[in-house]
Enzyme design. Sequence first.
Site, PDB file in Angstrom:
ATOM      1  N   TYR A  60       0.853  -1.189   0.000  1.00  0.00           N
ATOM      2  CA  TYR A  60       0.000   0.000   0.000  1.00  0.00           C
ATOM      3  C   TYR A  60       0.891   1.241   0.000  1.00  0.00           C
ATOM      4  O   TYR A  60       1.507   1.583   0.999  1.00  0.00           O
ATOM      5  CB  TYR A  60      -0.962   0.022   1.198  1.00  0.00           C
ATOM      6  CG  TYR A  60      -1.975  -1.122   1.230  1.00  0.00           C
ATOM      7  CD1 TYR A  60      -2.157  -1.967   0.130  1.00  0.00           C
ATOM      8  CD2 TYR A  60      -2.746  -1.368   2.347  1.00  0.00           C
ATOM      9  CE1 TYR A  60      -3.068  -3.009   0.150  1.00  0.00           C
ATOM     10  CE2 TYR A  60      -3.674  -2.411   2.380  1.00  0.00           C
ATOM     11  CZ  TYR A  60      -3.823  -3.233   1.270  1.00  0.00           C
ATOM     12  OH  TYR A  60      -4.726  -4.260   1.312  1.00  0.00           O
ATOM     13  N   ALA A 216     -17.516  -2.043  -2.547  1.00  0.00           N
ATOM     14  CA  ALA A 216     -17.041  -2.093  -3.932  1.00  0.00           C
ATOM     15  C   ALA A 216     -16.346  -0.782  -4.284  1.00  0.00           C
ATOM     16  O   ALA A 216     -16.705  -0.093  -5.243  1.00  0.00           O
ATOM     17  CB  ALA A 216     -18.191  -2.403  -4.893  1.00  0.00           C
TER      18      ALA A 216
END
Length: 320
Positions: A60, A216
């Site tokens: 990340y 999502a």
Amino acid sequence: MFNAAMPYRRMGNSGLRLSALALGGWTTFGASVKDENTIESILTAAFEAGVNFFDISDIYEKGEAERAMGRVFARLPRHELVISTKVFWPMSDDVNDRGLSRKHIFESIDKSLARIGTSYVDLYFCHRPDPETPLEETCRAMDDLIHRGKILYWGTSEWSGEQLRQAHALCDRLNLYRPAVEQPQLSLLKRQRFLDDVSPAARALGLGLVTWSPLASGLLSGKYDNGLPQGARLWRSENLRASYISEANVAAVRKLKVVADEMGVTRSQLAIAWAMTQPGVTSVITGATKLDQLKENLGALKVNMTEDLKRRLEAAIPPG
Ligand SMILES: NC(=O)c1ccc[n+]([C@@H]2O[C@H](COP(=O)([O-])OP(=O)(O)OC[C@H]3O[C@@H](n4cnc5c(N)ncnc54)[C@H](OP(=O)(O)O)[C@@H]3O)[C@@H](O)[C@H]2O)c1
């Protein structure tokens, strides 16, 4: 910090308890959210609301999420935190700076621990299966890290049911610590693989399930009903936009608004509450770029997710 409003669930057959709602740092902390005060306010508010599980990865923002979240963890009681990070994706062009080889796992854990500023992580995930490394090499390396006290439990992410069964059988045969948790994707929009394959296998093996992207990538909140709001994740990332935004998906998300309005809740709260009540789910890892998003998402804990409500949501958003 213990909070009576937060359910804590056992991670599979292990003795570890995770908050039903967790917070992760993908594309946010150290990336789209760089301001240290904002990061601190979001993580601290999550902790005060009872979130004990915080999810990161080395990849990340190439270590920046570990650094940014680690700076906040330093001001919180370490024993109350369940910190996870991951290994697999290439961290540089170097041929060994990737994958699940013994070398990369051993080098990576030390770098992650230094960036986070901790002497151990609670959970260490193999971020994807590695077809180029023998499974035994990976399982032995993870077992060794547990014996060395650098990690407490190890897990997998996006492994298939069959890959989970193979890892368990191998660890049993060699008397190694078995993977204790799997981290799959799960949302109303992307649910079939979880329901058909990963969840049944994980439950049979006694694995915990900590699921990712319950909204999502934000689509299920309804924020894309009328186009792409500037600065939002699917405005920023062309790749993610291509995988989530379609006329059919946006139309399906609009249908959820009717149910949410009727119940006096938001679509984000419904979507997160739905994920929290799927078979075998220990914890749903959410993401937030703003304090208000976190607060809204914590409201999912108050939704009474009945079987009838689940059916209505699933009818509004057909699988696939
Ligand atoms: N293992 C894996 O391969 C994997 C993969 C992906 C994620 N993960 C983990 O799962 C965590 C959560 O995933 P995710 O961030 O994709 O979760 P998500 O809940 O699907 O998306 C979170 C994003 O949606 C937007 N958002 C959140 N709450 C909102 C609200 N109430 N209203 C409007 N917009 C809202 C924010 O983005 P904007 O404000 O920028 O629009 C936020 O960053 C990650 O941080 C990571 O720890 C793991």
